[in-house]
Scaffold this motif. Structure first.
Motif, PDB file in Angstrom:
ATOM      1  N   ARG A   2       7.256  -4.906   3.133  1.00 16.40           N
ATOM      2  CA  ARG A   2       7.850  -5.021   1.797  1.00 16.40           C
ATOM      3  C   ARG A   2       7.202  -6.174   1.021  1.00 16.40           C
ATOM      4  NH1 ARG A   2      12.645  -3.139   2.621  1.00 16.40           N
ATOM      5  NH2 ARG A   2      13.241  -4.773   4.061  1.00 16.40           N
ATOM      6  N   ARG A   3       7.018  -7.321   1.680  1.00 19.30           N
ATOM      7  CA  ARG A   3       6.372  -8.470   1.028  1.00 19.30           C
ATOM      8  C   ARG A   3       4.913  -8.165   0.691  1.00 19.30           C
ATOM      9  NH1 ARG A   3       9.027 -11.475   5.188  1.00 19.30           N
ATOM     10  NH2 ARG A   3       7.023 -11.683   6.217  1.00 19.30           N
ATOM     11  N   PHE A   4       4.211  -7.546   1.620  1.00 17.20           N
ATOM     12  CA  PHE A   4       2.815  -7.193   1.410  1.00 17.20           C
ATOM     13  C   PHE A   4       2.679  -6.223   0.240  1.00 17.20           C
ATOM     14  CE2 PHE A   4      -1.149  -4.952   2.496  1.00 17.20           C
ATOM     15  CZ  PHE A   4      -1.995  -6.033   2.665  1.00 17.20           C
ATOM     16  N   LYS A   5       3.558  -5.231   0.183  1.00 21.10           N
ATOM     17  CA  LYS A   5       3.540  -4.252  -0.915  1.00 21.10           C
ATOM     18  C   LYS A   5       3.799  -4.938  -2.247  1.00 21.10           C
ATOM     19  CE  LYS A   5       4.410   0.314  -2.306  1.00 21.10           C
ATOM     20  NZ  LYS A   5       3.639   0.222  -3.496  1.00 21.10           N
ATOM     21  N   ALA A   6       4.707  -5.905  -2.282  1.00 20.77           N
ATOM     22  CA  ALA A   6       4.992  -6.641  -3.526  1.00 20.77           C
ATOM     23  C   ALA A   6       3.756  -7.396  -4.001  1.00 20.77           C
ATOM     24  CB  ALA A   6       6.163  -7.597  -3.323  1.00 20.77           C
ATOM     25  N   VAL A   7       3.028  -8.003  -3.071  1.00 23.08           N
ATOM     26  CA  VAL A   7       1.805  -8.716  -3.438  1.00 23.08           C
ATOM     27  C   VAL A   7       0.749  -7.725  -3.938  1.00 23.08           C
ATOM     28  CG1 VAL A   7      -0.115 -10.097  -2.546  1.00 23.08           C
ATOM     29  CG2 VAL A   7       2.235 -10.665  -1.905  1.00 23.08           C
ATOM     30  N   LEU A   8       0.599  -6.603  -3.239  1.00 23.51           N
ATOM     31  CA  LEU A   8      -0.352  -5.583  -3.690  1.00 23.51           C
ATOM     32  C   LEU A   8      -0.008  -5.068  -5.081  1.00 23.51           C
ATOM     33  CD1 LEU A   8      -1.069  -3.285  -0.617  1.00 23.51           C
ATOM     34  CD2 LEU A   8      -2.674  -4.740  -1.824  1.00 23.51           C
ATOM     35  N   GLU A  34      -2.933  -5.364  -7.636  1.00 23.15           N
ATOM     36  CA  GLU A  34      -3.666  -4.107  -7.821  1.00 23.15           C
ATOM     37  C   GLU A  34      -3.102  -3.356  -9.011  1.00 23.15           C
ATOM     38  OE1 GLU A  34      -5.792  -1.038  -8.027  1.00 23.15           O
ATOM     39  OE2 GLU A  34      -6.348  -2.263  -6.327  1.00 23.15           O
ATOM     40  N   PRO A  35      -3.930  -3.096 -10.031  1.00 17.71           N
ATOM     41  CA  PRO A  35      -3.418  -2.423 -11.228  1.00 17.71           C
ATOM     42  C   PRO A  35      -3.047  -0.958 -10.992  1.00 17.71           C
ATOM     43  CG  PRO A  35      -5.779  -2.778 -11.420  1.00 17.71           C
ATOM     44  CD  PRO A  35      -5.331  -3.466 -10.161  1.00 17.71           C
ATOM     45  N   ARG A  36      -3.623  -0.332  -9.980  1.00 19.01           N
ATOM     46  CA  ARG A  36      -3.287   1.067  -9.694  1.00 19.01           C
ATOM     47  C   ARG A  36      -2.205   1.117  -8.629  1.00 19.01           C
ATOM     48  NH1 ARG A  36      -8.538   0.541 -10.558  1.00 19.01           N
ATOM     49  NH2 ARG A  36      -9.505   1.836 -12.141  1.00 19.01           N
ATOM     50  N   ARG A  37      -1.271   2.003  -8.808  1.00 21.00           N
ATOM     51  CA  ARG A  37      -0.120   2.110  -7.901  1.00 21.00           C
ATOM     52  C   ARG A  37      -0.547   2.602  -6.519  1.00 21.00           C
ATOM     53  NH1 ARG A  37       3.829   5.030  -5.948  1.00 21.00           N
ATOM     54  NH2 ARG A  37       6.011   4.669  -6.337  1.00 21.00           N
ATOM     55  N   MET A  38      -0.040   1.950  -5.492  1.00 20.21           N
ATOM     56  CA  MET A  38      -0.247   2.382  -4.105  1.00 20.21           C
ATOM     57  C   MET A  38       0.910   3.308  -3.741  1.00 20.21           C
ATOM     58  SD  MET A  38      -2.748   0.546  -2.533  1.00 20.21           S
ATOM     59  CE  MET A  38      -3.749  -0.853  -2.954  1.00 20.21           C
ATOM     60  N   SER A  39       0.600   4.491  -3.220  1.00 23.25           N
ATOM     61  CA  SER A  39       1.670   5.442  -2.932  1.00 23.25           C
ATOM     62  C   SER A  39       2.382   5.163  -1.616  1.00 23.25           C
ATOM     63  CB  SER A  39       1.130   6.865  -2.933  1.00 23.25           C
ATOM     64  OG  SER A  39       0.139   7.004  -1.951  1.00 23.25           O
TER      65      SER A  39
END
Length: 112
Positions: free
Chosen positions: A11-17, A21-26
């Motif tokens: 969850r923390r890693f995804k928040a940083v990404l 990262e301007p494009r959404r990670m699915s």
């Protein structure tokens, strides 16, 4: 690492990404790879790779490097995920995919 800790880390890693990262990670998951040896049903040595993916649940893919693959998982517990792997799939006769031959009079894509 406990699954709650790993889930929080993801969850923390995804928040940083998401912030960087301007494009959404699915989807985001952690992958751990293990290499080991096993004896197949004929008593022959078999090198296998076990790939464990964690996205809040554990997913397991086991391959022998010769095209045989077994899956298991979608379990919240690592042990349970390994218990659900279809290990016998690694012992089956492997038949590589063969392109079907055209029957006489059939039309191929190249024929138009």
């Amino acid at each position: 690492m406990e699954s709650n800790e790993a889930t929080e880390e993801l969850r923390r890693f995804k928040a940083v990404l998401d912030a960087c990262e301007p494009r959404r990670m699915s989807s985001l998951y952690q992958v751990t790879t293990y290499k080991c040896e096993r004896e197949d049903s004929d008593g022959k040595h078999q090198d296998i790779t076990i790939e464990v993916r964690f996205d809040g649940n554990y997913h397991v893919e086991v391959s022998d490097g010769r095209g045989r693959v077994a899956w298991g998982g979608h379990a919240q517990d690592f042990t349970r995920a390994l218990e659900t792997v279809g290990w016998d799939d690694l012992d089956r006769d492997f038949k590589p995919f063969e392109q079907p031959r055209s029957s006489p009079g059939s039309m191929s894509i190249a024929d138009g």
